[in-house]
Design an enzyme around this catalytic site. Structure first.
Site, PDB file in Angstrom:
ATOM      1  CB  THR A  73       2.021  -7.154  21.039  1.00  0.00           C
ATOM      2  OG1 THR A  73       1.913  -6.006  20.730  1.00  0.00           O
ATOM      3  CG2 THR A  73       3.006  -8.144  20.232  1.00  0.00           C
TER       4      THR A  73
ATOM      5  CE  LYS B 288       2.712  -4.391  16.473  1.00  0.00           C
ATOM      6  NZ  LYS B 288       3.441  -4.798  16.755  1.00  0.00           N
TER       7      LYS B 288
ATOM      8  CB  SER C 219       5.917   0.468  22.943  1.00  0.00           C
ATOM      9  OG  SER C 219       6.461  -0.573  23.760  1.00  0.00           O
TER      10      SER C 219
ATOM     11  CG  HIS D  82       7.190  -8.076  17.381  1.00  0.00           C
ATOM     12  ND1 HIS D  82       6.357  -8.317  18.398  1.00  0.00           N
ATOM     13  CD2 HIS D  82       8.124  -7.207  17.632  1.00  0.00           C
ATOM     14  CE1 HIS D  82       6.553  -7.374  19.279  1.00  0.00           C
ATOM     15  NE2 HIS D  82       7.764  -6.770  19.129  1.00  0.00           N
TER      16      HIS D  82
ATOM     17  CD  GLN E 146       2.704  -3.320  22.779  1.00  0.00           C
ATOM     18  OE1 GLN E 146       3.587  -2.602  23.114  1.00  0.00           O
ATOM     19  NE2 GLN E 146       2.738  -4.667  23.240  1.00  0.00           N
TER      20      GLN E 146
ATOM     21  CE1 TYR F 222       5.004  -7.320  23.651  1.00  0.00           C
ATOM     22  CE2 TYR F 222       6.221  -5.299  24.244  1.00  0.00           C
ATOM     23  CZ  TYR F 222       5.810  -6.287  23.329  1.00  0.00           C
ATOM     24  OH  TYR F 222       6.479  -6.254  22.194  1.00  0.00           O
TER      25      TYR F 222
ATOM     26  CG  ASP G  97       2.827  -4.564  12.042  1.00  0.00           C
ATOM     27  OD1 ASP G  97       3.834  -5.345  12.154  1.00  0.00           O
ATOM     28  OD2 ASP G  97       1.939  -4.783  12.762  1.00  0.00           O
ATOM     29  N   GLY G  98       4.867  -4.612   8.810  1.00  0.00           N
ATOM     30  CA  GLY G  98       5.700  -5.315   8.390  1.00  0.00           C
ATOM     31  C   GLY G  98       6.530  -5.018   7.149  1.00  0.00           C
ATOM     32  N   GLY G  99       7.673  -4.366   6.892  1.00  0.00           N
ATOM     33  CA  GLY G  99       8.404  -4.318   5.859  1.00  0.00           C
ATOM     34  C   GLY G  99       7.923  -3.037   4.922  1.00  0.00           C
ATOM     35  CB  ILE G 100       5.643   0.040   5.323  1.00  0.00           C
ATOM     36  CG1 ILE G 100       4.234  -1.223   5.771  1.00  0.00           C
ATOM     37  CG2 ILE G 100       5.127   0.981   4.905  1.00  0.00           C
ATOM     38  CD1 ILE G 100       3.541  -1.551   4.277  1.00  0.00           C
TER      39      ILE G 100
ATOM     40  N   GLY H  96       6.757   0.930  11.300  1.00  0.00           N
ATOM     41  CA  GLY H  96       7.763   0.838  12.414  1.00  0.00           C
ATOM     42  C   GLY H  96       8.940   1.371  12.129  1.00  0.00           C
ATOM     43  NE  ARG H  97      13.531  -3.332  11.920  1.00  0.00           N
ATOM     44  CZ  ARG H  97      12.741  -4.385  11.778  1.00  0.00           C
ATOM     45  NH1 ARG H  97      11.759  -4.240  11.279  1.00  0.00           N
ATOM     46  NH2 ARG H  97      13.076  -5.233  12.673  1.00  0.00           N
TER      47      ARG H  97
END
Ligand SMILES: Cc1cc2nc3c(=O)[nH]c(=O)nc-3n(C[C@H](O)[C@H](O)[C@H](O)COP(=O)(O)O)c2cc1C
Length: 396
Positions: free
Chosen positions: A161, A261, A112, A285, A133, A135, A316-319, A339-340
């Site tokens: 992103t 992304k 990031s 995100h 990544q 920004y 991505d999201g919720g894996i 991610g998490r």
């Protein structure tokens, strides 16, 4: 619950519990939380339950092949570490630990912009693919400087992103005084300090690491070539919206592959293809930006129907389990970003925690494949699942 060590945790939820114990509430909630009512955060995980498997039994699977390629590079299993800002607050090793562990596991790491470690050190830590990544924090000049450094250091793709025109409303961070703790003076910090003091293990490692890190890869005028001090990222993000026009100038600064992304609709998928994205990630995100948008697994079939075959599709999201990864691949993703799932491991136990997270996910994927009667992740397709028919309807 008994005290756990990384080698004894069974699933990602266990790593989450370990992280919750080790780090102060402000750090845990920053990692764990989502935007506003956290509807999308919850839905990202829950929507996987709407997909059921259709296994083929009595099939000899033999050696299960978990390898795939992303942007022409082979990875050992179809999960890459997503960009997670402020990883160095979770554990001093932060982004370096994430990259090193990904490399050892034979997969990729995305760094990031919001990083406390220099991008050169992060790249040097891993044998695996590393992507940067971007920004536009710090403005165009800072971005061009980072792009040039990333190129020289050997990052092989740039991830842009596009879902962060402003930071999402993370209510937990406001309750916990996260911004005051990071950037405020002593008086502003005072009400929030007791909670931090009750986590001495984390506090000592944080202080030995030099306290709040600078954003090492955002070099702006007036800081003598040093990274930007930690700031109110909300304000910085508001001033750094990425538009489709920006992607065109970024294209001129970066000749390698670009990954976009934050795609949630067929329309944006097509726009990403139009600007030449080599890959996209269907992403909200992790439920941290606009609340009440679709769970990403639910948005995936629409995007695959629109642009599958024209660009590589990640999601991505919720894996939280290998079965989630398998479901995403059945619906047309080439690989997922986690991610998490790994960041809980980082906050729980540094590198050992990230390694355990990846091991759990990898073993899950292999077992799921065997139980499905499928010998390779590249052979997964819609015939192995049943999912609500309305998900598949492409929006014109
Ligand atoms: C603590 C945290 C920080 C994040 N920081 C960034 C970031 O700096 N840039 C970015 O593109 N995405 C960021 N994300 C989003 C992730 O890259 C990814 O989209 C999301 O975590 C996927 O959902 P999951 O956590 O359920 O796997 C962050 C996510 C978390 C949890």
């Amino acid at each position: 619950m008994k005290k756990l060590s990384p080698s004894r945790v069974v699933n990602i939820a266990d790593l989450r519990s370990m992280a919750k114990r080790r780090v102060p509430k402000a750090v845990f909630d920053y990692l764990d939380g989502g935007a506003e009512g956290e509807v999308t955060l919850r839905e990202n995980c829950r929507a996987f339950d709407d997909i059921v498997f259709r296994p083929r039994h009595a099939v000899a699977v033999g050696d299960c092949d978990l390898r795939t390629t992303v942007l022409g590079t082979e990875i050992s299993f179809p999960a890459i570490l997503a960009p997670v800002g402020y990883s160095r607050l979770m554990h001093p090793g932060g982004e370096v630990s994430g990259a090193r562990t990904a490399g050892k596991a034979g997969t990729g790491y995305i760094l990031s912009t919001i990083s406390g470690h220099r991008l050169e050190n992060v790249k040097a830590a891993t044998q695996g693919p590393a992507w940067y990544q971007l920004y536009l924090v710090g403005g165009r000049e800072a971005a061009e400087g980072a792009i040039e450094r990333a190129r020289k250091a050997g990052f092989s793709a740039l991830v842009i992103t596009i879902d962060t025109p402003v930071a999402g409303m993370r209510e937990r961070d406001l309750h916990n005084g996260t911004s005051e703790l990071l950037t405020g003076n002593l008086f502003a910090k005072l009400p929030y300090l007791p909670e931090v003091l009750t986590h001495p293990g984390w506090l000592i490692s944080f202080l030995l690491d030099g306290g709040v890190p600078r954003l090492e890869n955002v070099v702006v005028a007036g800081e003598n070539g040093k990274g930007m001090p930690m700031l109110d990222v909300g304000t910085a993000l508001r001033e750094s919206v990425v538009t489709w026009e920006d992607i065109r100038w970024i294209r001129h600064s970066w000749s390698g592959p670009i990954v976009i992304k934050g795609i949630l609709t067929a329309d944006d998928g097509r726009r990403a293809v139009d600007v030449g994205a080599a890959a996209i990630s269907v992403s909200n995100h992790g439920g941290r930006q606009l609340d009440n948008v679709s769970a990403t697994i639910r948005a995936l079939p629409e995007v695959v129907a629109a642009v599958g075959g024209q660009t590589e599709i990640l999601m991505d999201g919720g894996i939280r389990r290998g079965a989630d990864i398998v479901k995403a691949l059945c619906l047309g993703a080439r690989a997922v970003l986690c991610g998490r799932a790994y960041a809980y491991g980082l906050a729980a136990a540094g590198e050992a925690g990230v390694a355990r997270a990846l091991e759990i996910l990898r073993e899950d994927v292999e077992r799921t494949l065997r139980l499905l009667g499928c010998s390779s992740v590249r052979e997964l397709n819609e015939s192995y699942v049943r999912f609500p028919s309305e998900w598949a309807k492409a929006v014109k």
